[in-house]
Scaffold this active site. Structure first.
Site, PDB file in Angstrom:
ATOM      1  N   GLU A  13      13.392  -5.047  -6.660  1.00 30.57           N
ATOM      2  CA  GLU A  13      13.243  -6.496  -6.425  1.00 30.57           C
ATOM      3  C   GLU A  13      13.731  -7.294  -7.637  1.00 30.57           C
ATOM      4  OE1 GLU A  13       9.010  -6.111  -5.198  1.00 30.57           O
ATOM      5  OE2 GLU A  13       9.646  -7.399  -3.538  1.00 30.57           O
ATOM      6  N   GLU A  45       7.262   0.415  -0.892  1.00 27.84           N
ATOM      7  CA  GLU A  45       5.886  -0.109  -0.894  1.00 27.84           C
ATOM      8  C   GLU A  45       5.100   0.287   0.340  1.00 27.84           C
ATOM      9  OE1 GLU A  45       8.513  -1.673  -2.003  1.00 27.84           O
ATOM     10  OE2 GLU A  45       8.001  -2.836  -3.786  1.00 27.84           O
TER      11      GLU A  45
END
Ligand code: NAD
Length: 708
Positions: free
Chosen positions: A110, A130
C-alpha cells in the site's frame, strides 16, 4: 528527542545528487512499526524542504516491506499513519519512486501504491494478504489498486490475498518497470533520473479514473459472487469486496472512509483474532525445546519410502513434487506397480494438475523396487507399511541392516510406540515418527514424533525436510495416537451417546459443518472406513452399540457405498432411512427416550472431549504449547483457520465455563473422559487460559485471556 532518534533508526536517509533516498531499516522484514512510519513521514518532508527533485524509497535486507506490525494491531493508533505518509508523498513536487525487492506485502505494498511509480526487481512477490488475517487492506489499498489495474483484477487479488510476481504486476499495471540485477536502489534511482530528464508527469493512483470510469457493476458483482463461494462463513472476504466496490461508486476520499469503516468492523472481530492467533501459532510451533536454531541436520538429497499403499504413495508424491529422488520399496510387485500408477493418476486428476511433462519428470524421480537393499544411499527412510508392530519391527531391523550410517529412519505409524520401533534397530537416536495425514500429498500437517532417544539432529532434519516438501511440521511426544488422532478419538463416545439420545448423523455433521469444518465427523468416518474404528474397539474391548450395529449391517462407509449415509454414483451422501431405523431401534433397546438436542449442546459435546484431552496432552508434555495443538487441527483436520482451533475455542469460551460444562456433561452422560482435566481445574481456579501457559509470550495471550 528519543522519538526522533527512533525514527532515524528505522529509516536511513541518503542523497545522490538531487535525489533523496529513504531506506526502510527494521530488520528482518521492515514491518511498519510506528517509529518507522514517523521516520518515513519525516523523511519525505525533509526531502521536500531540502528541495530534492525526486525521492526513492527502498527496503534494506531481505525485502522491501512485509506490511503492518501485527503486534501493534488492534491497539490505539499512533500517528502518522499510512494515510498521512501518502498525503506527504502527494505534497512532494517531483516523483516518489518505490524500489521494491524480495517482497511487498500488505501495508508495504500500500505504501508503494501511494508513490508515483514502482520499480520491482525480477521475481519480487507482491500481495495484499490482509484477508488471510481476517482484515482488509486499510491503508488505501482497496481504493488505489482498482484505480491502477481495474476492478476485477483488483478484487481477485484482494479477496484471495494471493501474491503476484513483479512480471505479472507489470502486466496488470501496478508496477512500472521490472529491474534486472540485484541493486534495486540503483535501478530506482536510474528510473527517477530518466523520468526527470524526460520531464515525465505522473498521475497518483488516487487521481486516476481511467480504469474505473463506467465500470460494469453487474459484471463486478458476478465476479464477487464466484470469489466468495470459496470462503464460506468468513467475514473478511465480504468486506474486502465491498470496499473495492466503493472505489467504483465513491470519490477517493469518501472511499477511504468506507474502507476504514469496513476495516474497523473486522479488526476487532473474533475471526480476525483467530486468524492472527494461527499466524503466530504457526511461527511459535517452529521453536522446539532442545532443538536450537542451527542444530546440525542431515541434508536429504535422496529419500526412500517403504510401502506403496495409500500413505506410502502420497508421501512419495511429496518428495517427487519437490524434486527429491525417492526409492519406493514394496513387498509385493503388483502393489508396487499399482501404487506408482495411483500417484500418476492422482496428479492427473488433481485440481491444479501439473502439465504432463512435469508429471513425467516427477515419475522419473520415483524408483520402485522390491529389493530393500536399494535404500542404501537414502538420507531419509520413511516406513509406511501395515499398522502392525511386529511387521514394523521386522522392517526396522531390515532398515538397520541396509541404511547407510547416519541416515534418518522414520515411521509413519498413527498409533504405535516409536520407542519400541526404535529398539528394533541398533541406532535408536536416528529413529523418529513422521506422521503424515491422508491424503498425504495434500494435507499439510506433519506430526514429528520425538522418541525417548531421538537425537536433536534427527528431529531438526525431519523439520527441515518437512518444510522442503511443503508441510507444516509440529513436534509432538510419543503416545497412542500422538496429538491429533488422540484428541479426535475422544469424540467417539459422546457422538455415540448423542445418536442414542436423539441425534441422527446428519444433525451432528450439519452442526459441525456450519461451525466451519470441511467435513462433519460422521461423514469423515465414512471416508476413512467404519471397520477401522470397529477393529480398534474390538482390540480395546469397548463397545459402541450404534456404531457396532451400523458396521454389523455391512455399512463400512464410502468403500461399500453406505455407512452413516448412503452414497450415490457421484459419491454424494444422502441420509438413509435404514440408518435412522438402526439408531432408533438401538435407543429403544437401551431404554433411552429420544429427545430433541440443541445445536449448542451438539457442538459442546463434540468439542469438549477434545479440549479435555488436549489439556491432558499438555499436562503430559506431549504437545509443547496449546497453540501447537491448534496448528495441528488447522492443517491436519480441516478445522477452519478463522475459528482458531480447539484450544483457542476453549480460551474464548473461558476455562471456568469449560470446566463447568465438562463437569455437567461428565455427570449427565456418565462419561469419565469428560471429568475436567487437572490442568483445566487449575487454570479455571486461577482465571487463566491455555494461551497464558507459555508465560503470556504469545502476542495474543492478553487478548485471549481477557475473554476468560
Ligand atoms: P496400506 O495398506 O494402504 O499400505 C501398506 C503397504 O505396505 C501395502 O501396499 C503393503 O503391500 C506394503 N507392505 C507391507 N509390508 C511390507 C514390507 N515388509 N515391505 C514393504 N512393503 C510392505 O496402508 P496405509 O493406509 O498406507 O498405512 C500405512 C501406514 O501409515 C500405517 O502405519 C498407518 O497406520 C499409517 N497411516 C495411515 C493413514 C491413513 O489414513 N490411511 C494416515 C496416517 C498414517
Amino acid at each position: 528527542m528519543q522519538q526522533q532518534d527512533d525514527a532515524d533508526r528505522y529509516v536511513q536517509r541518503a542523497t545522490e545528487g538531487d535525489i533523496f533516498i529513504l531506506r526502510l531499516a527494521n530488520p528482518p522484514v521492515n514491518t511498519l512499526r510506528s517509529a518507522l512510519r514517523a521516520g518515513l513521514f519525516a523523511g519525505v518532508q525533509a526531502a521536500r524542504e531540502a528541495g530534492a527533485k525526486a525521492v526513492v524509497i527502498v527496503g534494506t535486507g531481505r525485502m522491501f516491506c512485509a506490511g503492518a506490525e501485527l503486534t501493534e494491531m488492534g491497539k490505539p493508533r499512533v500517528p502518522p499513519g499510512l494515510h498521512d505518509i501518502a498525503d506527504e508523498i502527494a505534497r512532494f513536487p517531483g516523483p516518489v519512486v518505490a524500489g521494491i525487492h524480495g517482497g511487498a506485502y500488505g501495508g508495504g505494498l500500500e505504501l508503494a501504491l501511494a508513490c508515483h511509480a514502482r520499480v520491482a526487481a525480477k521475481g519480487t512477490k507482491l500481495a495484499l494478504p490482509e484477508v488471510k488475517r481476517g482484515i482488509l487492506p486499510g491503508g488505501g489499498g482497496t481504493q488505489r489498486m482498482p484505480r491502477l489495474i481495474g476492478p476485477i483484477p483488483a478484487v481477485r487479488m484482494i479477496v484471495s490475498g494471493e501474491p503476484v510476481t513483479a512480471e505479472e504486476a507489470l502486466k496488470l499495471g501496478f508496477v512500472d518497470e521490472v529491474a534486472e540485477g540485484d541493486d534495486i536502489e540503483a535501478a530506482a534511482i536510474a528510473f527517477a533520473r530518466r523520468a526527470l530528464a524526460e520531464g515525465r508527469q505522473f498521475v497518483l493512483a488516487k487521481d486516476r479514473t481511467d480504469k474505473i470510469a463506467g465500470a460494469d457493476l453487474a459484471a463486478f458483482d458476478a465476479e464477487v459472487e464466484t470469489l466468495l463461494k470459496r470462503s464460506r462463513g468468513m467475514l473478511a472476504p465480504v468486506n474486502c469486496a465491498k470496499s473495492v466496490r466503493a472505489a467504483l461508486t465513491e470519490p477517493f476520499e469518501q472511499g477511504l472512509k468506507t474502507e476504514r469503516a469496513l476495516f474497523n468492523e473486522l479488526v476487532h472481530s473474533e475471526q480476525s483474532l483467530a486468524l492472527r492467533h494461527i499466524f503466530f501459532a504457526e511461527r511459535e510451533a517452529q521453536k522446539v525445546p532442545g532443538i536450537p536454531p542451527g542444530t546440525q541436520t542431515v541434508k536429504v538429497k535422496k529419500a526412500a519410502v517403504i510401502g506403496a499403499g495409500t500413505m506410502g504413495g502420497g508421501i512419495s508424491m511429496c518428495f517427487a513434487a519437490a524434486g527429491i529422488p525417492v526409492t519406493i520399496v514394496e513387498a509385493n510387485a503388483e502393489a508396487l506397480k499399482k501404487g506408482i500408477e495411483r500417484c500418476a493418476a492422482n496428479w492427473r486428476r488433481s485440481r491444479n494438475a501439473p502439465p504432463e511433462e512435469e508429471i513425467q519428470r516427477r515419475l522419473s524421480l520415483m524408483n520402485g523396487t522390491t529389493d530393500m537393499a536399494a535404500i542404501k544411499d537414502a538420507d531419509l527412510v520413511i516406513e509406511a507399511v501395515f499398522e502392525d508392530i511386529e511387521v514394523k519391527e521386522k522392517v526396522f531391523a531390515e532398515l538397520d541392516r541396509h541404511a547407510r550410517p547416519g541416515a534418518i529412519l522414520a515411521s509413519n505409524t498413527s498409533t504405535l510406540d516409536i520407542d519400541r520401533i526404535a529398539r528394533a534397530t541398533k541406532r535408536p537416536r536416528d529413529v523418529l515418527g513422521m506422521h503424515f495425514f491422508s491424503p498425504a500429498n495434500i494435507m499439510r500437517l506433519l506430526e514429528i514424533v520425538r522418541g525417548k532417544e531421538s537425537s536433536p539432529e534427527a528431529i531438526a532434519t525431519a523439520i527441515e525436510v518437512g518444510k522442503a516438501i511443503g508441510k507444516v511440521p509440529v513436534v509432538v511426544g510419543n503416545c497412542d495416537g500422538f496429538v491429533g488422532n488422540r484428541m479426535t478419538g475422544k469424540r467417539g463416545p459422546q457422538i455415540e451417546k448423542l445418536l442414542a439420545e436423539g441425534c441422527l448423523p446428519q444433525d451432528i455433521d450439519r452442526v459441525m459443518e456450519s461451525y466451519g469444518m470441511a467435513m462433519g465427523p460422521l461423514a469423515t468416518g465414512d471416508l476413512a472406513g467404519l471397520d477401522i474404528g470397529a477393529a480398534v474397539r474390538r482390540a480395546r474391548g469397548t463397545v459402541a452399540p450404534i456404531a457396532d450395529a451400523i458396521v454389523a449391517a455391512g455399512r463400512y462407509g464410502q468403500k461399500t457405498g453406505k455407512g452413516w449415509y448412503r452414497y450415490d454414483e457421484n459419491r454424494k451422501r444422502h441420509p438413509d432411512p435404514e440408518v435412522e431405523r438402526i439408531i432408533v431401534e438401538t435407543s429403544q433397546r437401551l431404554g433411552i427416550t429420544r429427545r430433541k438436542i440443541s445445536d449448542e449442546e451438539i457442538l459442546d459435546r463434540v468439542l469438549l472431549p477434545m479440549v479435555n484431552e488436549g489439556a491432558r496432552i499438555l499436562e503430559e508434555g506431549i504437545a509443547t504449547r496449546a497453540s501447537d495443538i491448534d496448528v495441528i487441527f488447522i492443517y491436519g483436520f480441516g478445522w477452519p483457520a478463522w475459528r482458531g482451533g480447539p484450544m483457542f475455542w476453549a480460551d474464548r469460551v473461558g476455562l471456568k465455563e469449560v470446566r463447568d460444562r465438562l463437569a455437567r456433561y461428565a455427570e449427565a452422560t456418565n462419561d469419565p473422559n469428560l471429568k475436567p482435566a487437572a490442568l483445566i481445574e487449575r487454570l479455571a481456579a486461577q482465571g487463566g487460559s491455555f494461551a497464558s501457559l507459555d508465560g503470556g509470550k504469545s502476542p495474543l495471550a492478553s487478548a485471549t485471556a481477557a475473554a476468560s
